[in-house]
Structure formats: structure tokens, C-alpha cells
Motif scaffolding. Structure first.
Motif, PDB file in Angstrom:
ATOM      1  N   ARG A  52       0.782  -1.170   0.032  1.00 31.40           N
ATOM      2  CA  ARG A  52      -0.040  -0.065   0.023  1.00 31.40           C
ATOM      3  C   ARG A  52       0.946   1.166  -0.092  1.00 31.40           C
ATOM      4  O   ARG A  52       0.606   2.291  -0.731  1.00 31.40           O
ATOM      5  CB  ARG A  52      -0.772  -0.040   1.143  1.00 31.40           C
ATOM      6  CG  ARG A  52      -2.164  -0.553   0.966  1.00 31.40           C
ATOM      7  CD  ARG A  52      -2.783  -0.637   2.572  1.00 31.40           C
ATOM      8  NE  ARG A  52      -3.321   0.616   3.214  1.00 31.40           N
ATOM      9  CZ  ARG A  52      -3.567   0.814   4.235  1.00 31.40           C
ATOM     10  NH1 ARG A  52      -3.570  -0.053   5.156  1.00 31.40           N
ATOM     11  NH2 ARG A  52      -3.979   1.885   4.768  1.00 31.40           N
ATOM     12  N   SER A  66     -10.207   9.199   6.746  1.00 36.14           N
ATOM     13  CA  SER A  66      -9.383   9.226   5.517  1.00 36.14           C
ATOM     14  C   SER A  66     -10.283  10.416   4.437  1.00 36.14           C
ATOM     15  O   SER A  66      -9.694  11.028   3.794  1.00 36.14           O
ATOM     16  CB  SER A  66      -9.430   7.650   4.852  1.00 36.14           C
ATOM     17  OG  SER A  66      -8.570   6.998   5.615  1.00 36.14           O
ATOM     18  N   GLN A  73      -8.017   7.938  -5.273  1.00 37.21           N
ATOM     19  CA  GLN A  73      -7.152   8.045  -4.134  1.00 37.21           C
ATOM     20  C   GLN A  73      -7.401   7.068  -2.966  1.00 37.21           C
ATOM     21  O   GLN A  73      -6.735   6.681  -2.344  1.00 37.21           O
ATOM     22  CB  GLN A  73      -6.414   9.423  -3.962  1.00 37.21           C
ATOM     23  CG  GLN A  73      -5.606   9.552  -3.175  1.00 37.21           C
ATOM     24  CD  GLN A  73      -5.444  11.079  -2.571  1.00 37.21           C
ATOM     25  OE1 GLN A  73      -5.526  11.899  -3.451  1.00 37.21           O
ATOM     26  NE2 GLN A  73      -5.014  11.319  -1.486  1.00 37.21           N
ATOM     27  N   SER A 115       2.463   2.416  -3.618  1.00 33.28           N
ATOM     28  CA  SER A 115       1.563   3.105  -4.234  1.00 33.28           C
ATOM     29  C   SER A 115       0.525   4.225  -3.886  1.00 33.28           C
ATOM     30  O   SER A 115      -0.261   4.440  -4.323  1.00 33.28           O
ATOM     31  CB  SER A 115       0.470   2.245  -4.773  1.00 33.28           C
ATOM     32  OG  SER A 115      -0.221   1.119  -3.819  1.00 33.28           O
ATOM     33  N   ASP A 116       1.200   4.749  -2.633  1.00 29.46           N
ATOM     34  CA  ASP A 116       0.216   5.752  -1.904  1.00 29.46           C
ATOM     35  C   ASP A 116       0.904   7.152  -2.223  1.00 29.46           C
ATOM     36  O   ASP A 116       2.219   7.513  -1.822  1.00 29.46           O
ATOM     37  CB  ASP A 116       0.317   5.594  -0.564  1.00 29.46           C
ATOM     38  CG  ASP A 116      -0.204   6.468   0.398  1.00 29.46           C
ATOM     39  OD1 ASP A 116      -0.737   7.666  -0.184  1.00 29.46           O
ATOM     40  OD2 ASP A 116      -0.467   6.219   1.454  1.00 29.46           O
ATOM     41  N   LYS A 117       0.214   7.831  -3.350  1.00 30.14           N
ATOM     42  CA  LYS A 117       0.856   9.051  -3.654  1.00 30.14           C
ATOM     43  C   LYS A 117       1.159  10.031  -2.549  1.00 30.14           C
ATOM     44  O   LYS A 117       2.014  10.748  -2.492  1.00 30.14           O
ATOM     45  CB  LYS A 117      -0.260   9.704  -4.360  1.00 30.14           C
ATOM     46  CG  LYS A 117      -0.289   9.457  -6.055  1.00 30.14           C
ATOM     47  CD  LYS A 117      -1.177  10.481  -6.807  1.00 30.14           C
ATOM     48  CE  LYS A 117      -1.948   9.631  -7.650  1.00 30.14           C
ATOM     49  NZ  LYS A 117      -3.247  10.419  -8.058  1.00 30.14           N
ATOM     50  N   ASN A 136      -7.378   3.367  -3.536  1.00 29.51           N
ATOM     51  CA  ASN A 136      -6.020   2.845  -3.214  1.00 29.51           C
ATOM     52  C   ASN A 136      -5.654   2.909  -1.784  1.00 29.51           C
ATOM     53  O   ASN A 136      -5.086   1.895  -1.272  1.00 29.51           O
ATOM     54  CB  ASN A 136      -5.079   3.794  -4.080  1.00 29.51           C
ATOM     55  CG  ASN A 136      -3.790   3.453  -3.717  1.00 29.51           C
ATOM     56  OD1 ASN A 136      -3.237   2.406  -4.231  1.00 29.51           O
ATOM     57  ND2 ASN A 136      -2.777   4.153  -3.187  1.00 29.51           N
ATOM     58  N   GLU A 137      -5.799   4.066  -1.018  1.00 29.22           N
ATOM     59  CA  GLU A 137      -5.490   3.931   0.140  1.00 29.22           C
ATOM     60  C   GLU A 137      -5.952   2.843   1.186  1.00 29.22           C
ATOM     61  O   GLU A 137      -5.486   2.729   1.828  1.00 29.22           O
ATOM     62  CB  GLU A 137      -5.801   5.408   0.788  1.00 29.22           C
ATOM     63  CG  GLU A 137      -4.943   5.648   1.991  1.00 29.22           C
ATOM     64  CD  GLU A 137      -5.540   7.010   2.936  1.00 29.22           C
ATOM     65  OE1 GLU A 137      -5.708   7.828   2.132  1.00 29.22           O
ATOM     66  OE2 GLU A 137      -5.628   6.808   4.323  1.00 29.22           O
ATOM     67  N   GLN A 155      -1.315   8.680   9.922  1.00 20.62           N
ATOM     68  CA  GLN A 155      -1.722   7.152   9.717  1.00 20.62           C
ATOM     69  C   GLN A 155      -1.902   6.556  11.227  1.00 20.62           C
ATOM     70  O   GLN A 155      -2.863   5.898  11.294  1.00 20.62           O
ATOM     71  CB  GLN A 155      -0.752   6.427   8.874  1.00 20.62           C
ATOM     72  CG  GLN A 155      -0.911   6.567   7.294  1.00 20.62           C
ATOM     73  CD  GLN A 155      -2.192   6.363   6.792  1.00 20.62           C
ATOM     74  OE1 GLN A 155      -2.921   5.628   7.486  1.00 20.62           O
ATOM     75  NE2 GLN A 155      -2.421   6.908   5.359  1.00 20.62           N
ATOM     76  N   TYR A 167       0.265   0.291   9.602  1.00 21.87           N
ATOM     77  CA  TYR A 167       0.734   1.164   8.408  1.00 21.87           C
ATOM     78  C   TYR A 167       1.711   2.134   8.734  1.00 21.87           C
ATOM     79  O   TYR A 167       2.857   2.307   8.173  1.00 21.87           O
ATOM     80  CB  TYR A 167      -0.691   1.798   7.668  1.00 21.87           C
ATOM     81  CG  TYR A 167      -0.410   2.305   6.803  1.00 21.87           C
ATOM     82  CD1 TYR A 167       0.128   1.595   5.415  1.00 21.87           C
ATOM     83  CD2 TYR A 167      -0.639   3.728   6.103  1.00 21.87           C
ATOM     84  CE1 TYR A 167       0.213   2.049   3.865  1.00 21.87           C
ATOM     85  CE2 TYR A 167      -0.529   4.231   4.952  1.00 21.87           C
ATOM     86  CZ  TYR A 167      -0.087   3.402   3.846  1.00 21.87           C
ATOM     87  OH  TYR A 167       0.080   3.794   2.254  1.00 21.87           O
ATOM     88  N   TYR A 188       3.123  12.118   8.099  1.00 23.56           N
ATOM     89  CA  TYR A 188       2.168  11.104   7.403  1.00 23.56           C
ATOM     90  C   TYR A 188       2.358   9.876   8.471  1.00 23.56           C
ATOM     91  O   TYR A 188       1.073   9.314   8.708  1.00 23.56           O
ATOM     92  CB  TYR A 188       2.948  10.557   6.268  1.00 23.56           C
ATOM     93  CG  TYR A 188       2.029   9.863   5.730  1.00 23.56           C
ATOM     94  CD1 TYR A 188       0.708  10.282   4.988  1.00 23.56           C
ATOM     95  CD2 TYR A 188       2.105   8.584   5.062  1.00 23.56           C
ATOM     96  CE1 TYR A 188      -0.203   9.883   4.081  1.00 23.56           C
ATOM     97  CE2 TYR A 188       1.378   7.767   4.177  1.00 23.56           C
ATOM     98  CZ  TYR A 188       0.270   8.673   4.023  1.00 23.56           C
ATOM     99  OH  TYR A 188      -0.826   7.860   3.241  1.00 23.56           O
TER     100      TYR A 188
END
Lengths: 299, 453
Positions: free
Chosen positions: A60, B416, B446, A63-65, B449-450, A259, A268, A255
């Protein structure tokens, strides 16, 4: 009792007794958390529901922008702060160390003052300085120059600039003190003989001060790399929280906080933390090897 | 000589071990002091006897402890044989929620009762909630409570938190500006009416009709709820690119483009910049929950007697005109000393009519017990500072929309969603003029995906 004394006094055991406090702190506050973070990064951690999920967190993550946005912010911040926070403090220290400089102690205190100010207060003041209303300090300044008011903290470039200014304001004095103590170790005779040989002030700075300050510079560089990548408080305070518009102020630690704490996704967040550790260790080990510090110890 | 050397050795060793102990204890001390500095332990006279059950409660708004203190006094008077005494600890917002999260995760150190802000609440429902189900104690009050506020703090049919207020969204109008423009706010029913009135306001006064938010979702949630939609699908998946969502964002952007509304300084009305801007009389209206009333009293004294409260305009007549937003859910943790006593007290302190009277009088919130809304003695009390401040009575509006108060659900994925919308989507669309549909599609991708969907 006598035997115990003998053991404690023996040359083999005594050193270990002496380093026990450090080893204990290291084990309890560093190794154990590192160990459990590693395990948690492969888990989904929720109250009463802890399960092993393999590499899912890492998949994850890659691929997490937003994560990569945070990484790029942190790296940019680290590079820019290093560009500002090594040459300038070094130069200031050089001047303040000069005996002919007037008001040395005053300058020293002034430069160091921001480090003593609470970040919470400083962040709030900077937030107001860079406020979006036409009446904020920065907007008054630029409107005096004939420009339109800017929403400083909502735009990538200006927001980032505000962050860098806050960091420079805060850390210049601290780094300057490191360099000052480094300068004290440079023997006066070197400067004298260079002066006799006809070197001017600039040449003396380039050929004597900078090379002899190398150990200090490496130390400052090492902690700046770490501090740059691990920055959180400044951004948190400047934007009054962890959520800046378009994540322009989001850092890796920010971040991790988002999370782990804000979204209660500890597993995560652990993965984010480990990646940060790998980054910091990687960059610093390369840097230390490159500057020759590690080599010396090996010899 | 030998003895002397030995003596020194002992002193040396003693000193070292002392340092060791000190360094370890030192760590602890500084930590405890730090936490002490930031939290306030509040001494509140609860009139409890010696053998009252002792409990601890954490709050993040100090004023709330005064309210609970009053409720404990009443409880102890009414239940002399089941008295309780609560020690209150007020902590800063983030600190309190973080500490509670850690304490519940590790199963140690949690308080018996705790206030949890609605935005943080979903975090505490993840996994197996370490909170007591409150269904049995809610039962006696159920009929008079706004149901959607209980649903907000529920999971799988269990209620885990009790609400403090409804937070019904309304439109606050600045009547001074509207009068100058010749607009009668009572005639505004739909967004078309609002836009017409807005054009008039801009023309006559060159002030803005309203504000758009960039870091809060008050208006957006209201627009979504009136179309009976939500940020999530029925089965709890993100749904931020629904046609209702696009319609709502497009309306806001259109009004911005036409210059009827502007982006609020500070990103939303509930900020220092926002208060200042509104207080100076720069905007004619704003969509906010009713608890914003207390902000008017505290931060916008210049508007005294100028603010009117009305239902939020809708897309089409007949749509529900309100939604409950914001809030604090109070919980009983699984580790509480006497869970049954704590639960019963909590229901009494938050749902009973006397409690709701205090909620209105002390905190100025719209109470969740609807019986109170009809009690003219309370609602039209001339002495009440809220009644005095506003042009019309807040309860008139509440009673008008009583059966139209919708729910925006708060689920595990809500933090989120709020994050993506509050930091990216609203900025892109309202500030940078991005295309709503494309932006919302991106946001949906997004999120998927997250969340690993």
C-alpha cells in the motif's frame, strides 16, 4: 558478598557495570521499540484484533501518492535547510569569533534566542506573519512594494518558503554555537603564520577555518540530515495541525502521525517509520563513509 | 591506607549506582511532570459522600467538566445510596484523544468516562470497541432523543457514545447587510432564491453573500444531506464522486465564479480569521451548525442583534433542510470501575430533560432531547444570552426542521475521507478552480487505493 565485590571490581566486569545504564536505556527505548515496530509493520493492529498481513502495508505504501509527496517534501526540506544552515552559521560563527568584532556576546545571544523560544509560540507567530488576509505582516510588506496580497500558506512555493524561513530562524543560532566551539579548537598560531605568509582574511577562512572545521561540519551535517527528515513540529505548528492545503507541509513523520494516530492504523504507520529509518540511516551512512569518518574508525 | 582506598571505592560505587537510579527515575519524573503541566485536574464540588464510587473522566473542553459537575451533584441528590464522585482531567484536544487511543489499545490507563470528538470517534470503533454498549440505559429516553445523533456513535446496532448536541445546520444571516440590499431572508427557500438574493447583495453593498470553505465540510455536508446522499455508500465504501457530490461542488464553484460568495479567510468560519472577517460585517450569510451560536457570542460581539437564523436553502422545495454536524460523544470504557453505575449516570447526564436544560443554559448547544424544544419557558427565556443575541429564536428554526435533520455517517473510513476532501478537494475546486467531476474522480481513486479496495 565478598565474591560479588570481587567480581564487580575485576577489570573484566567493571566496564560493563559502567555502561549498564546506557545499555539498558538503549535496549528499552531503542531496540525493543524497533523490534516491535518491525513486527507491527507486518500486522494490522486494532484493539482486540491483531492479525498478520504480510507485506500488505508495504505494498500500500509504495502505491500511496501522499506518502511519496511526504517523502519528497521531507527530502526537499532537508536539502534546502542544509544549504542554508551550514554555510551561514559557519560564517556567522567566524565573525563572532573574531576579537575585533563589536558586540559579540550580544549577537551570540540574539542568534541563539530563537532556539529557546517554544516552537508552539514561534509557529503561531509565523502563521500570523504569513496570514492570508491583506493585513498580515508579509502582505503589508509586499503591498508596500506594489504587489497583491498572497495566501502564503495555501500555495506550495510560498508555504514551503515560510517553512524554510521558520527553520532557519530557529536553527541558525544552534548550528552557530556548534561552529563556535569548533573554532575554539583551531590554534591561533595557524592564522598568524598564514598572515605572515601574506594570506588575507578570505583566504584564511577558506584554507584554514573550513578544513579544520571539518569534524564539526560533519557532525552538524549528520544531525541536520536526521533533523531534516524527521521534521514534524515546525510544519504542525505553522499550519495549526497536521493537514496543510494540498499537503504542502506534510512530512514523513507527519504522515506517520496521520496514519498511526489520526487514522488509527498503527501497522501502516510502523511501515512508514521503518522506511524513514532506512532513509536516514542510508543517507547518513553514505555521507559518513564519503567524508571518511567511518574509515578512520575502521583503521 | 588500604581501608581508606576501599572507602573511596565504596563512595564511588555508591555514587554511580545513585546516578543510575536517578537517571532511570529521572526519565519517569520528567515525563510525569510534563503531562501534569499540560493537563488540568479540576476540583469540582460534587457533593459526594465519603463512600461514593470514585471515577475519573477526561474532557478536552474544560467548560464541559463544569456541566458534568452540576449533573453529578443532581445525581447524588437523587440517588443517595448510589453516589459517585468523578475526578476530571482536562487535556488538550490532540493529547487527550491520543492518550485515550493508546490506553484502550494497550488495555491500561484509560479513564472510566471520556468525551470523544465526533471526528475522532470512528477510530475508537475500529476492531473490537473497548467501550461499553449503552443500549440498555438509552432505552428509557429513546423516544425523545434525535435518533440520528445516536446512530452517529453506533456500530453494529450498539450505541457506544451519547451526544451532547444536535448541531443542526442552519443559515445564519446578517440582517444589516440584507436590509441594505433590500433582501428578505425569510423568502429564501431554494438555492436559486439564494443566488438571486446574492446578486442583489453584491450589487447593492459590494459585500459577499456567503463563504466557501477550503478546510471544513459544513456547506458541502449540508448540500449532500439535502439530496439524501452521503460521503459513503450504504455498505460503507467511499462515495465521493457520486452525482450528488458533483452537483453540490458545482453549485459552490458556480457561486464562487459569479462572485456571489468568496473563500472564507482561515478556510472556514470557525477560525480566528473567520470570526474577525464575519464580525467586521463582510459577509451576509454562512451555513453552520447551531453550536456556532456560542461563537457569535464569544467572538463576534459587534453583530449583536443583527444575526438571524433560518433553515438552509435547498435544491428543490421539499428536500430535508438540515443535518447534524460536529459533536462530542461521551463513552464508558470497558475498564471502568463500575460500568453499570457509570452508564446510568451518563444517560442521566446527557439525555434527561434536566441535563438538556443545562446543555442549553451552560453550553448554548441545541439539546438532543426534543421535549425541551417545545418548552417555551426554557426556549424563550428572556434572560438567556443566546435568546437576547439573535434576531429570532433558534428553537423556532429547530422546531421547523425537527423531522428533516439528516445524518452524515461517521465510519472507520471517515477520517480518510475528511482528510482527502479537507486538504485537497476543496482547495482544488474552490481555491484553484479545478473541474469538480475530475477532481472528485481523482479523490475517489486515491481513497480506494489508500483503503486497499
Amino acid at each position: 558478598m565478598v565474591r560479588l565485590k570481587k567480581i564487580l571490581n575485576s577489570q573484566k566486569v567493571a566496564p560493563y557495570v559502567f555502561i549498564t545504564p546506557f545499555i539498558l536505556t538503549f535496549l528499552i527505548f531503542f531496540v525493543y521499540p524497533l523490534f516491535s515496530t518491525t513486527i507491527m509493520s507486518f500486522q494490522s493492529v486494532l484493539p482486540g484484533q491483531i492479525e498478520f498481513i504480510g507485506f500488505t502495508n508495504y505494498r500500500r505504501l509504495f502505491s500511496d501518492k501522499i506518502f511519496w509527496k511526504a517523502v519528497s517534501n521531507s527530502i526537499k526540506y532537508m536539502v534546502v535547510t542544509i544549504l542554508f544552515l551550514i554555510p551561514f552559521p559557519m560564517l556567522f560563527a567566524f565573525f563572532i569569533d573574531k576579537k575585533i568584532m563589536i558586540g559579540r556576546e550580544v549577537f551570540k545571544s540574539i542568534f541563539f534566542l530563537p532556539a529557546l523560544t517554544s516552537v508552539v509560540v514561534a509557529g503561531t507567530i509565523f502563521r500570523l506573519i504569513f496570514g492570508e488576509l491583506p493585513g498580515s505582516l508579509m502582505n503589508t510588506v509586499i503591498s508596500a512594494l506594489g504587489m497583491a496580497p498572497i495566501k502564503w500558506l495555501k500555495i506550495q512555493k510560498t508555504g514551503f518558503a515560510a517553512l524554510i524561513i521558520l527553520a532557519c530562524w530557529r536553527w541558525t543560532g544552534v548550528n552557530m554555537l556548534y561552529f563556535l566551539s569548533g573554532l575554539k579548537n583551531i590554534p591561533e598560531q595557524l592564522y598568524e603564520s598564514a598572515a605572515i605568509d601574506g594570506a588575507n582574511g578570505f583566504e584564511r577562512f577558506i584554507y584554514i577555518t573550513i578544513p579544520l572545521l571539518k569534524p564539526t561540519t560533519i557532525y552538524v551535517l549528520t544531525i541536520s540530515i536526521y533533523a531534516g527528515l524527521a521534521m514534524f513540529t515546525e510544519s504542525y505548528m505553522l499550519w495549526a495541525g497536521n493537514n496543510s492545503p494540498q499537503n504542502i507541509g506534510l512530512t514523513i513523520v507527519g504522515y506517520l502521525y496521520r496514519q498511526g494516530i489520526e487514522k488509527n492504523s498503527m501497522g501502516y504507520a510502523s511501515a512508514v517509520g521503518l522506511i524513514l529509518l532506512i532513509f536516514t540511516m542510508g543517507i547518513n551512512l553514505t555521507q559518513l563513509r564519503f567524508t571518511g569518518v567511518l574509515k578512520k574508525e575502521e583503521e | 591506607m588500604k581501608g581508606y582506598k576501599k572507602g573511596i571505592k565504596y563512595i564511588f560505587m555508591g555514587f554511580l549506582s545513585f546516578c543510575m537510579v536517578l537517571s532511570i527515575a529521572g526519565c519517569n519524573n520528567t515525563k510525569m511532570d510534563a503531562s501534569k503541566d499540560r493537563s488540568t485536574s479540576l476540583e469540582i464540588d460534587t457533593g459526594a459522600s465519603e463512600d461514593a464510587t470514585k471515577m475519573e473522566m477526561w474532557v478536552f473542553v474544560e467548560l464541559h467538566s463544569k456541566f458534568y459537575g452540576e449533573m453529578i451533584r443532581r445525581w447524588n441528590q437523587q440517588h443517595p445510596d448510589r453516589q459517585l464522585d468523578i475526578r476530571f482531567v482536562a487535556l488538550p484536544y490532540d493529547d487527550m484523544h491520543n492518550k485515550l487511543q493508546m490506553a484502550l489499545q494497550s488495555g491500561k490507563g484509560a479513564p472510566d468516562l471520556c468525551d470523544i470528538e465526533v471526528g475522532k470517534f470512528p477510530n475508537f470503533l475500529m476492531g473490537e470497541p473497548q467501550l461499553e454498549s449503552l443500549n440498555d440505559v438509552v432505552e428509557p429516553y429513546k423516544d425523545s432523543i434525535v435518533q440520528s445523533r445516536l446512530d452517529l456513535y453506533s456500530k453494529d446496532g450498539n450505541i457506544y457514545g451519547l451526544p451532547t448536541h444536535v448541531g443542526a445546520t442552519v443559515m445564519f444571516y446578517n440582517t444589516e447587510i440584507l436590509e441594505e440590499a433590500g433582501v428578505d431572508y425569510t423568502q429564501i427557500e431554494t438555492w436559486d432564491d439564494y443566488i438571486l438574493a446574492g446578486k442583489k447583495v453584491v450589487e447593492e453593498t459590494s459585500k459577499s453573500m456567503g463563504v466557501a470553505e477550503t478546510n471544513a465540510m459544513w456547506t458541502l455536508s449540508a448540500l449532500l444531506a439535502q439530496q439524501s446522499s452521503d460521503y459513503v455508500t450504504d455498505d460503507g465504501k467511499p462515495n465521493v464522486n457520486s452525482k450528488e457530490m458533483i452537483k453540490a461542488m458545482t453549485l459552490i464553484q458556480d457561486m464562487l465564479n459569479e462572485g456571489i460568495i468568496e473563500v472564507c479567510p482561515g478556510g472556514q468560519p470557525d477560525t480566528e480569521e473567520g470570526f474577525g472577517y464575519i464580525n467586521e460585517g463582510n459577509v451576509a450569510s454562512m451555513v453552520m451548525p447551531l453550536w456556532f451560536m456560542s461563537r457569535f457570542l464569544d467572538y463576534m460581539p459587534d453583530l449583536n442583534g443583527k444575526i438571524a437564523i433560518a433553515p438552509v436553502p435547498v435544491f428543490e422545495k421539499g428536500m430535508p433542510r438540515s443535518v447534524g454536524l460536529g459533536g462530542t460523544g461521551t463513552v464508558v470504557t470497558k475498564t471502568a470501575v463500575d460500568t453499570q453505575l457509570a452508564k446510568e449516570f451518563l444517560a442521566f447526564a446527557k439525555l434527561s430533560e434536566e441535563a438538556n436544560m443545562q446543555v442549553w443554559k451552560v453550553l448554548g448547544f441545541d439539546p438532543v432531547n426534543t421535549n425541551l424544544w417545545k418548552n417555551k419557558e426554557i426556549t424563550h427565556d428572556e434572560e438567556n444570552k443566546f435568546v437576547q443575541y439573535f434576531v429570532n429564536n433558534p428553537f423556532e428554526v429547530l422546531n421547523e426542521v425537527e423531522h428533516e435533520i439528516e445524518l452524515i455517517r461517521s465510519l472507520e473510513i471517515t477520517p480518510s475521507i475528511n482528510n482527502v476532501i479537507g486538504t485537497q478537494v476543496l482547495n482544488d475546486i474552490n481555491e484553484n478552480g479545478a473541474d469538480p467531476e475530475a477532481t472528485l474522480n481523482d479523490a475517489q481513486a486515491q481513497l480506494e487505493n489508500e483503503l486497499g479496495l
